[in-house]
Design an enzyme around this catalytic site. Structure first.
Site, PDB file in Angstrom:
ATOM      1  N   ASP A   5      -6.962   0.994  12.221  1.00  0.00           N
ATOM      2  CA  ASP A   5      -8.141   0.208  11.832  1.00  0.00           C
ATOM      3  C   ASP A   5      -9.094   0.001  12.999  1.00  0.00           C
ATOM      4  O   ASP A   5     -10.293  -0.183  12.808  1.00  0.00           O
ATOM      5  CB  ASP A   5      -7.713  -1.136  11.256  1.00  0.00           C
ATOM      6  CG  ASP A   5      -7.089  -0.923   9.886  1.00  0.00           C
ATOM      7  OD1 ASP A   5      -5.885  -0.632   9.841  1.00  0.00           O
ATOM      8  OD2 ASP A   5      -7.827  -0.968   8.898  1.00  0.00           O
ATOM      9  N   GLN A  13       0.827  -1.221   0.000  1.00  0.00           N
ATOM     10  CA  GLN A  13       0.000   0.000   0.000  1.00  0.00           C
ATOM     11  C   GLN A  13       0.857   1.266   0.000  1.00  0.00           C
ATOM     12  O   GLN A  13       0.454   2.291  -0.535  1.00  0.00           O
ATOM     13  CB  GLN A  13      -0.913   0.026   1.243  1.00  0.00           C
ATOM     14  CG  GLN A  13      -2.047  -0.975   1.222  1.00  0.00           C
ATOM     15  CD  GLN A  13      -1.680  -2.264   1.915  1.00  0.00           C
ATOM     16  OE1 GLN A  13      -0.509  -2.653   1.965  1.00  0.00           O
ATOM     17  NE2 GLN A  13      -2.670  -2.965   2.435  1.00  0.00           N
ATOM     18  N   ASN A  16      -3.290  -1.507  13.412  1.00  0.00           N
ATOM     19  CA  ASN A  16      -3.060  -0.892  12.099  1.00  0.00           C
ATOM     20  C   ASN A  16      -2.279  -1.900  11.254  1.00  0.00           C
ATOM     21  O   ASN A  16      -1.960  -3.008  11.707  1.00  0.00           O
ATOM     22  CB  ASN A  16      -2.310   0.436  12.249  1.00  0.00           C
ATOM     23  CG  ASN A  16      -2.287   1.234  10.944  1.00  0.00           C
ATOM     24  OD1 ASN A  16      -3.321   1.402  10.294  1.00  0.00           O
ATOM     25  ND2 ASN A  16      -1.133   1.715  10.531  1.00  0.00           N
TER      26      ASN A  16
END
Ligand code: MRU
Length: 345
Positions: A239, A198, A249
């Site tokens: 998250d 990502q 996370n």
């Protein structure tokens, strides 16, 4: 799911008359492709396969999934639980998914007496509101966080907590964007974020498009640069944040947090209130998603490991609150003791 390559302004996710349109994040940065999800099953599949990802963006997608499910249903009383359950089963860690589904369920319960047409209209309106609010929330997070970013230094980030992970502007990248807009002279180091990349594929792409000075590093270089003195702070997204401030996370965040503390570099978490899960006493209770082994054995389709090798692929880790300098939300900045400060927010 309909796929098209468009040259329109990049939007992470939009409600259109044709369906829920989202940029396909699995194909960035090589291709800018948009997919149109025409029913809730396609939205669920887009979340599962990470066409759309990032906690707030998943929440917006789930809200739109419920709305499109309602538009296609003639018997919402029996279909609504199935729609919500299908969407809830896509990914377990980001609490924004469950937050958005619960919000849509509440709207359904409040409006169902008004009849099918009215309840459909209310659900579509609410999904649009979830999206619009998310952009405003991220801008507020940016305003609260920008002052914390040291001028003239480098900001290290992990994964993608940017416009692509939200409805727009981003949480961690929102803080960086706001700091740049304030006139701070900063640059960014982006961890590539194995295995899904990502950082390399999404954060680097987003920040480069914005003209923000960005350097891509592999994950194992973070400690080296944190020790070097050039990193002024770390900013990441989340998250799910437990009541005591433990933060789930992207996998690798915990290592970065420990290395930041070891080197006296502030470690900031930027997240909306919808990422807080005050029902959990500590991060040990956060469910961690295990993803397919192919994400580790293959890099962009190329097999890089021997056949038959055992693989572990937890998608997230939990950073204990003692490594977190502050949590930046749209309502303000929380510091230790988080059990009190998060509740006050
Ligand atoms: O697996 P992903 O790509 O959905 O994981 C995303 C992250 O871990 C982000 O850092 C987090 O969702 C915050 S996004 C604003």
């Amino acid at each position: 799911m309909n796929v098209s390559t468009l040259t329109q302004t990049i939007e992470t996710i939009e409600w259109t008359p044709d369906g829920v349109v989202m940029i396909d994040q699995t194909r960035l940065p090589r291709e800018t492709v948009f997919v149109t999800c025409r029913d809730y099953q396609e939205v669920a599949e887009a979340i599962r396969s990470m066409i759309i990802r990032g906690a707030p963006a998943i929440g917006v997608a789930a809200a739109m999934g419920v709305a499109i499910g309602a538009l296609k249903s003639d018997n919402l009383e029996s279909d609504m639980p199935v729609i919500c359950e299908t969407l809830a089963k896509t990914r377990p860690t980001a609490v924004n998914l469950f937050w958005a589904i619960d919000r849509m369920k509440r709207v359904y319960d409040e409006s169902k007496a008004a009849g099918l047409a009215a309840v459909r209209a209310r659900l579509v309106k609410e999904a649009a509101l979830v999206r619009a609010e998310d952009i405003a929330i991220n801008q507020a997070i940016g305003r609260h966080g920008a002052g914390l970013v040291p001028d003239g230094k480098t900001v290290l980030t992990h994964c993608n907590a940017g416009a692509l992970a939200t409805a727009g502007f981003g949480t961690a990248l929102g803080v960086i964007r706001a700091a740049v807009q304030m006139g701070k002279k900063i640059d960014v180091f982006a961890d590539e974020t194995r295995p899904f990349l990502q950082g390399a594929r999404l954060t680097a792409w987003e920040l480069q498009r914005d003209g923000i000075d960005t350097t891509l590093i592999t994950d194992n270089m973070a400690g080296h640069f944190l020790k070097s003195g050039r990193i002024g702070c770390v900013v990441v997204g989340a998250d799910r944040i437990a009541g005591n401030g433990d933060v789930a996370n992207k996998i690798g965040t915990y290592s970065v947090a420990v290395l930041a503390k070891e080197n006296n570099v502030p470690f900031y978490v930027a997240a909306p209130i919808s990422t807080l899960d005050l029902t959990l006493v500590s991060g040990d209770q956060i469910p961690i998603e295990e993803r397919a082994s192919q994400e580790v054995t293959h890099v962009q389709g190329v097999h890089v490991a021997p056949d038959g090798i055992k693989v572990a692929n937890p998608a997230f880790d939990v950073t204990p609150n003692r490594y977190v300098t502050a949590i930046i939300t749209e309502k303000g900045v929380a510091r230790a003791p988080f059990t009190e400060s998060l509740r006050r927010l």
